[in-house]
Motif scaffolding. Structure first.
Motif, PDB file in Angstrom:
ATOM      1  N   TRP A  15       9.337  -0.243  -3.224  1.00 55.75           N
ATOM      2  CA  TRP A  15       7.998  -0.145  -3.821  1.00 55.75           C
ATOM      3  C   TRP A  15       7.707   1.281  -4.269  1.00 55.75           C
ATOM      4  O   TRP A  15       7.140   1.496  -5.338  1.00 55.75           O
ATOM      5  CB  TRP A  15       6.942  -0.609  -2.826  1.00 55.75           C
ATOM      6  N   ASN A  18       9.531   2.022  -7.468  1.00 58.47           N
ATOM      7  CA  ASN A  18       8.953   1.345  -8.622  1.00 58.47           C
ATOM      8  C   ASN A  18       7.575   1.882  -8.994  1.00 58.47           C
ATOM      9  O   ASN A  18       7.140   1.741 -10.140  1.00 58.47           O
ATOM     10  CB  ASN A  18       8.876  -0.165  -8.358  1.00 58.47           C
ATOM     11  N   ASN A 167      10.594  -7.756  -5.432  1.00 62.13           N
ATOM     12  CA  ASN A 167       9.519  -6.874  -4.990  1.00 62.13           C
ATOM     13  C   ASN A 167       9.027  -5.956  -6.106  1.00 62.13           C
ATOM     14  O   ASN A 167       7.889  -5.467  -6.068  1.00 62.13           O
ATOM     15  CB  ASN A 167       9.985  -6.008  -3.810  1.00 62.13           C
ATOM     16  N   ILE A 171       4.783  -4.722  -8.857  1.00 63.27           N
ATOM     17  CA  ILE A 171       4.539  -3.324  -9.235  1.00 63.27           C
ATOM     18  C   ILE A 171       4.556  -3.187 -10.754  1.00 63.27           C
ATOM     19  O   ILE A 171       3.701  -2.513 -11.348  1.00 63.27           O
ATOM     20  CB  ILE A 171       5.592  -2.395  -8.607  1.00 63.27           C
TER      21      ILE A 171
END
Length: 219
Positions: A15, A18, A167, A171
């Motif tokens: 995360w 990104n 994931n 984002i």
């Protein structure tokens, strides 16, 4: 395959990466600013599709690497560690006026006509597929979270790579949906992104050092 603590760390690192402005973020934001949030979302999907190509290719390569010689493992280990440290140093040295704000100003100034969504998707796909740094990142980052005693290392790499990719989707969507907000608040964005670069930089230097002192996994 991976402990709960390692899984949380893996997701958090993905995360953070990104969230940090880079070529993929620039591509998403540019199209969102020019053609709206839908174009930004499609750009993110194209990039995700490109990542899948790198994940499969890197997984097959890692499977062969983990069964090969200690020399091959050592060479790739140091290349990966050097890349992660280099990426971290670049993030730490980033200036508040660099990157994303300049992209926002440029995209608004151009006022280009809307690009067809198919072209936006393919552009994101090929931009990612043809970037060797993406393949090198997966080779350097993902193996750190695969336990040496994992029986099916290639499968483990594929699952972690796909988890990283999934994931990344929310984002990417957040970047696309927030592009208009960011354009109105360029100064605040620059300050926040500068500190995010510092945090991400320190984290990836740590990953690079961790990889440098990793022993060769057993077959």
């Amino acid at each position: 395959m991976i402990s709960a603590d390692q899984l949380v760390l893996f997701i958090a690192a993905g995360w953070l990466l990104n969230l940090t402005p880079g070529p993929d973020v620039f591509y998403i934001v540019t199209h969102a600013l020019r053609s709206g949030a839908r174009a930004g979302l499609v750009a993110g999907l194209g990039i995700a599709a490109g990542c899948c190509v790198h994940i499969v290719a890197a997984a097959l390569g890692v499977g062969a690497l983990l069964a090969s010689s200690a020399t091959a493992f050592t060479v790739l280990k140091w290349l990966g560690a050097a890349y992660l440290v280099w990426m971290g140093v670049r993030m730490l040295r980033a200036q508040p006026g660099d990157g994303l704000a300049a992209v926002a100003r440029s995209a608004q100034a151009e006022r280009a006509p809307a690009t067809p969504l198919v072209q936006v998707f393919l552009g994101g796909f090929w931009t990612n597929v043809l970037n060797p740094k993406v393949a090198l990142f997966f080779l350097a980052f993902v193996p750190q979270f695969i336990a040496p005693d994992t029986e099916h290392k290639t499968l483990a790499f594929l699952l972690l790579g796909l988890l990283f990719n999934v994931n990344a989707l929310p984002i990417s969507a957040a970047w696309a949906l927030g592009a208009a907000w960011m354009a109105r608040r360029v100064g605040a964005l620059q300050r926040r992104m500068h500190w995010l670069d510092r945090v991400a930089g320190a984290m990836f230097i740590g990953f690079g050092l961790k990889l440098a002192f990793t022993d060769q996994p057993t077959a």
